[in-house]
Design an enzyme around this catalytic site. Structure first.
Site: not given
Ligand code: NDP
Ligand code: 8X3
Length: 253
Positions: A13, A35, A61, A87, A140, A153, A183
């Protein structure tokens, strides 16, 4: 000397899109995530495509001791981090408060709030010492508004919003910039993770309108990071055109 960006959650992402964009801008990278195979693959691809140096750290993390020890173990030259992108994050479940799964609550709080803090605690002293740096925190729209069943959340992202402000105040004397990125709906693995692998339910979140994609958010982050040195972008709220807030959508009939 090339600049260095440390990106948490670079295996998918938004984090992965940031890794690609920062590599294309000749940043050396420290990429973290759980991963390892994905980290290795991305590292090999970016170092050969963009001729940058990439270090990977397999890291959860939530594991405070591991975060401390793995980051402290970096060679001194890799501690000259110019940009930290906090992130890594996730949502688990979408349930009313009286039916919520308390393990899901722990996972979200431990990852989105405590994990972000552990990383920041390790990296920010390096920036303070050098009197330069930029921390970008992924909040977010859920950190600006609270929506039905989003309870915990949303609370974690409100916490990120507050920490973003707190970091900006505390780091002010040291010239460290702090930016919050907020976002709306971005089509990534986010909903698949929220719904624990239920891909059909996840797909529905993005139907009937054009959602954001991860590179839209990477572009916004790059805008903040590449602003002139005297400029701090405090906060960016970035939505799909079809989404006016947590509750307002314009979808195809
Ligand atoms: P994805 O699920 O595509 O990616 C999430 C990333 O976070 C992965 O690389 C995952 O890596 C990592 N991650 C999750 N848990 C852990 C952990 N315990 N330790 C280390 N790494 C971790 O989601 P997005 O790219 O969409 O999300 C990225 C950020 O953006 C998040 O903080 C999310 O809340 C925020 N966000 C997303 C939105 C959306 O609509 N998608 C909107 C608003 C905010 P791995 O599993 O390999 O550890
Ligand atoms: C991710 C966007 O609207 O699902 O933070 O919370 S929302």
């Amino acid at each position: 000397m090339p600049k260095i960006a440390l990106i948490t959650g670079a295996t998918a992402g938004i984090g992965e899109a940031c890794a690609r964009l920062f590599a294309s801008q000749s940043y050396d990278l420290i990429l973290t995530g759980r991963r390892k195979d994905r980290l290795n693959h991305l590292s090999a691809e970016l170092s050969s495509s963009f001729n940058v140096q990439v270090r990977t750290i397999e890291l959860d993390v939530r594991n405070k001791k591991d975060v401390e020890s793995q980051l402290q173990a970096l060679p001194e030259e890799w501690k000259q981090v110019d940009v930290l992108i906090n992130n890594a994050g996730l949502s688990q479940g979408l349930d009313p408060i009286h039916e919520g799964n308390t393990d899901d609550w722990d996972t979200m709080i431990d990852t989105n709030v405590k994990g972000l803090l552990y990383i920041t605690r390790a990296v920010s002293p390096w920036m303070v010492k050098r009197k330069q740096g930029h921390i970008v925190n992924l909040g977010s729209i859920a950190g600006k508004e609270t929506y039905a069943n989003g309870n915990v959340y949303c609370a974690t992202k409100h916490a990120v919003d507050s920490l973003n402000k707190g970091m900006r105040i505390d780091l002010l004397p040291y010239g460290v910039r702090v930016t919050g990125i907020h976002p709306g709906a971005v089509e990534t693995e986010f909903s698949e993770v929220r719904f624990k692998g239920d891909t059909e339910r996840a797909k529905k979140v993005y139907q009937g309108y054009e959602p954001l994609v991860a590179s839209d958010i990477a572009d916004a982050i790059w805008y903040a990071v590449s602003a002139p040195a005297h400029v701090n972008i405090n906060d960016l709220v970035i939505m799909p055109k079809a989404q006016a807030g947590a509750y307002y959508w314009h979808k195809d009939a």
